[in-house]
Scaffold this motif. Structure first.
Motif, PDB file in Angstrom:
ATOM      1  N   TRP A   1     -17.331 -31.654  15.168  1.00 28.91           N
ATOM      2  CA  TRP A   1     -18.140 -30.529  14.665  1.00 28.91           C
ATOM      3  C   TRP A   1     -19.492 -31.041  14.181  1.00 28.91           C
ATOM      4  CZ3 TRP A   1     -20.426 -29.168  10.032  1.00 28.91           C
ATOM      5  CH2 TRP A   1     -20.825 -27.834   9.903  1.00 28.91           C
ATOM      6  N   LEU A   2     -19.488 -32.134  13.435  1.00 27.11           N
ATOM      7  CA  LEU A   2     -20.743 -32.713  12.950  1.00 27.11           C
ATOM      8  C   LEU A   2     -21.616 -33.192  14.103  1.00 27.11           C
ATOM      9  CD1 LEU A   2     -19.486 -34.746   9.861  1.00 27.11           C
ATOM     10  CD2 LEU A   2     -21.171 -32.888   9.807  1.00 27.11           C
TER      11      LEU A   2
ATOM     12  N   GLU B   1     -26.483 -32.460  17.476  1.00 29.18           N
ATOM     13  CA  GLU B   1     -27.144 -32.209  18.763  1.00 29.18           C
ATOM     14  C   GLU B   1     -28.026 -30.964  18.685  1.00 29.18           C
ATOM     15  OE1 GLU B   1     -24.100 -31.979  21.692  1.00 29.18           O
ATOM     16  OE2 GLU B   1     -23.608 -34.120  21.608  1.00 29.18           O
ATOM     17  N   GLU B   2     -27.535 -29.925  18.018  1.00 27.62           N
ATOM     18  CA  GLU B   2     -28.341 -28.703  17.858  1.00 27.62           C
ATOM     19  C   GLU B   2     -29.603 -28.992  17.057  1.00 27.62           C
ATOM     20  OE1 GLU B   2     -24.367 -25.809  17.736  1.00 27.62           O
ATOM     21  OE2 GLU B   2     -25.580 -26.134  15.947  1.00 27.62           O
ATOM     22  N   TYR B   3     -29.451 -29.779  16.004  1.00 26.39           N
ATOM     23  CA  TYR B   3     -30.601 -30.118  15.160  1.00 26.39           C
ATOM     24  C   TYR B   3     -31.627 -30.934  15.933  1.00 26.39           C
ATOM     25  CZ  TYR B   3     -33.185 -31.706  11.049  1.00 26.39           C
ATOM     26  OH  TYR B   3     -34.174 -31.960  10.128  1.00 26.39           O
TER      27      TYR B   3
ATOM     28  N   ALA C   1     -29.397 -28.731   4.878  1.00 18.22           N
ATOM     29  CA  ALA C   1     -29.702 -27.295   4.832  1.00 18.22           C
ATOM     30  C   ALA C   1     -29.271 -26.615   6.126  1.00 18.22           C
ATOM     31  CB  ALA C   1     -31.194 -27.086   4.582  1.00 18.22           C
ATOM     32  N   TYR C   2     -29.410 -27.314   7.255  1.00 14.62           N
ATOM     33  CA  TYR C   2     -28.972 -26.749   8.525  1.00 14.62           C
ATOM     34  C   TYR C   2     -27.453 -26.589   8.556  1.00 14.62           C
ATOM     35  CZ  TYR C   2     -28.038 -26.101  13.452  1.00 14.62           C
ATOM     36  OH  TYR C   2     -27.574 -25.597  14.645  1.00 14.62           O
ATOM     37  N   LEU C   3     -26.718 -27.570   8.025  1.00 15.89           N
ATOM     38  CA  LEU C   3     -25.255 -27.456   7.977  1.00 15.89           C
ATOM     39  C   LEU C   3     -24.814 -26.269   7.129  1.00 15.89           C
ATOM     40  CD1 LEU C   3     -24.029 -31.152   7.535  1.00 15.89           C
ATOM     41  CD2 LEU C   3     -24.269 -29.834   9.646  1.00 15.89           C
ATOM     42  N   LEU C   4     -25.644 -25.899   6.153  1.00  9.63           N
ATOM     43  CA  LEU C   4     -25.320 -24.772   5.272  1.00  9.63           C
ATOM     44  C   LEU C   4     -25.846 -23.437   5.792  1.00  9.63           C
ATOM     45  CD1 LEU C   4     -26.002 -26.443   1.813  1.00  9.63           C
ATOM     46  CD2 LEU C   4     -23.776 -25.879   2.787  1.00  9.63           C
TER      47      LEU C   4
ATOM     48  N   ALA D   1     -24.390 -22.302  11.441  1.00 11.15           N
ATOM     49  CA  ALA D   1     -23.524 -23.477  11.424  1.00 11.15           C
ATOM     50  C   ALA D   1     -22.229 -23.210  10.679  1.00 11.15           C
ATOM     51  CB  ALA D   1     -24.266 -24.658  10.792  1.00 11.15           C
ATOM     52  N   GLN D   2     -22.328 -22.545   9.534  1.00 13.75           N
ATOM     53  CA  GLN D   2     -21.143 -22.292   8.705  1.00 13.75           C
ATOM     54  C   GLN D   2     -20.117 -21.392   9.404  1.00 13.75           C
ATOM     55  OE1 GLN D   2     -20.576 -23.065   4.863  1.00 13.75           O
ATOM     56  NE2 GLN D   2     -21.442 -24.803   5.969  1.00 13.75           N
TER      57      GLN D   2
END
Length: 323
Positions: free
Chosen positions: A65-66, A71-73, A239-242, A246-247
Motif C-alpha cells: 500500500w505504501l 508511486e502516485e506521489y 500529508a498525501y498519506l492523510l 489515499a485514506q
C-alpha cells in the motif's frame, strides 16, 4: 539636417547612459535559455522509508500500500523518488545497530524510541476521535483485535482464554494447536483473517469486536539525521498519506483510516460490527508504549496463568498509557 543628426546622436547617447540594468543583462542572455529554462526544484533525489512490520492488516500488505502511494506521489513530483523497504523488527534493529538508517520510518506503536526521530510541526489534521499526533510522529492508519467464534451458534460461554485483551495481545503462533480446541479465540485481525481464509474449521467463524482499544496504530516519523530538504518532502508525503483519496484505499485491506473525514467501510460483511466499534479508538502514546511493552507482555503472560497481582499491574499500567 545637421540639427536632426545632432539631436539623434544626443538621444542615442542618453539612451545608452540611462538604460535600465535589467535590459542590459537581459540582452546578454540567450533567448532560448530565457524562454525554456527549467525551474530548479528544492529537492530531487531518492528518499528511503523503512516500513517495520510489527502488525499486519486483515488482508493484503501495508508495505505494498505504501509503495503504491509512493508511486502516485512520484508522478505528481517529478524528480522525487520514494523507496519503501518493508522488514520485520529483527531486521530493522539489526540495520540500526549497523548504522543503516533511513530517512523516515513507518512503524507501529512500541517499535521506536523517541530520540531516533526528529521533531515535526503540528499538521493540525482532523484525526479520527481517539487518535493524535505527537511531536515526533503522525498516525496514518490502525488495525485492532477481535473475538473469533469458531461455531457461532453453539459456542455459548465456553472460552479457551479468560482475558480478552491480554489473550488478543499474546495469542497467535502459526502452530498454536490450542486454536483447534477453542470455540472462542482472541486475536489480532490478521490472524483471524488468516484462520478464516486458510484453516479448515474456521471458514464459517464469526468475528466480533472486543472493544475499541488498540496498540496497533501505524505512524510515520522522520529520522533525526535527515536533512531539511528531505524532511520537507517527507512532511508533504505524510500529508498525501492523510489525504482523502489515499485514506479511502485503506479499508480494502481491512485497515481503519486515521482521517475523520473518511467513513470506514468494511471490505466484508463479516467485519461490520468490528468497523462500527473501531469508528472511534482508544490508544496509547507510541513511545511510552515502547518503554512499557516488555513489562506489559510479561504481566500479561502471568495474568493468563491466574496471577492476580500481575493482572492488576497490567491494568493499572495500561490505563496510565491511555491518551
Amino acid at each position: 539636417m545637421k540639427v536632426f543628426r545632432m539631436i539623434l546622436c544626443i538621444g542615442l547617447i542618453c539612451f545608452l547612459l540611462f538604460t535600465p540594468q535589467q535590459l542590459v543583462s537581459g540582452a546578454q542572455e540567450s533567448f532560448v535559455d530565457a524562454r525554456f529554462v527549467r525551474k530548479v526544484r528544492s529537492f530531487q533525489g531518492t528518499i528511503v522509508i523503512y516500513h517495520v512490520v510489527r502488525q499486519k492488516p486483515y488482508a493484503g500488505s501495508l508495505t505494498q500500500w505504501l509503495k503504491n502511494r509512493a508511486e502516485e506521489y512520484e508522478k505528481k513530483h517529478k524528480g522525487v523518488y520514494i523507496e519503501i523497504e518493508g522488514m520485520d523488527e529483527a531486521t530493522f534493529f539489526e540495520r540500526l545497530e549497523n548504522g543503516r538508517t533511513a530517512d523516515a520510518y513507518s512503524f507501529f506503536s512500541g517499535t521506536l524510541y523517541r530520540d531516533r526521530l526528529a521533531d515535526i510541526p503540528n499538521l493540525k489534521f482532523a484525526y479520527r476521535e481517539g487518535l493524535f499526533q505527537t511531536d515526533k510522529a503522525v498516525p496514518y492508519c490502525y488495525t485492532g483485535y477481535c473475538r473469533l467464534l469458531k461455531n457461532p451458534d453453539s459456542a455459548g460461554d465456553k472460552t479457551y482464554y479468560v482475558n480478552d485483551l491480554l489473550a488478543a495481545m499474546q495469542n497467535g503462533g502459526e502452530n498454536d494447536t490450542s486454536e483447534e480446541k477453542a470455540d472462542i479465540l482472541y486475536l489480532d485481525l490478521r490472524r483471524a483473517g488468516d484462520l478464516i481464509r486458510y484453516k479448515d474449521g474456521f471458514s464459517l467463524a464469526a468475528i466480533e469486536p472486543i472493544d475499541n482499544f488498540t496498540d496497533a496504530v501505524c505512524w510515520l516519523g522522520v529520522d533525526r539525521e535527515t536533512d531539511e530538504k528531505r524532511r520537507e518532502v517527507l512532511l508533504d508525503f505524510t500529508a498525501y498519506l492523510l489525504s482523502e483519496d489515499a485514506q479511502q484505499t485503506l479499508n480494502a485491506l481491512g485497515l481503519f483510516a486515521a482521517s475523520d473525514a473518511v467513513k470506514n467501510v468494511p471490505p466484508e460483511s463479516a467485519l461490520k460490527a468490528l468497523f462500527r466499534t473501531y469508528e472511534t479508538v482508544r490508544t496509547v502514546d507510541p513511545f511510552l508504549w515502547q518503554a512499557a511493552y516488555d513489562s506489559l507482555l510479561s504481566d500479561a503472560a502471568l495474568s493468563r496463568k491466574g496471577d492476580t497481582e500481575a493482572h492488576n499491574r497490567f491494568t493499572n499500567r495500561l490505563h496510565e498509557l491511555y491518551r
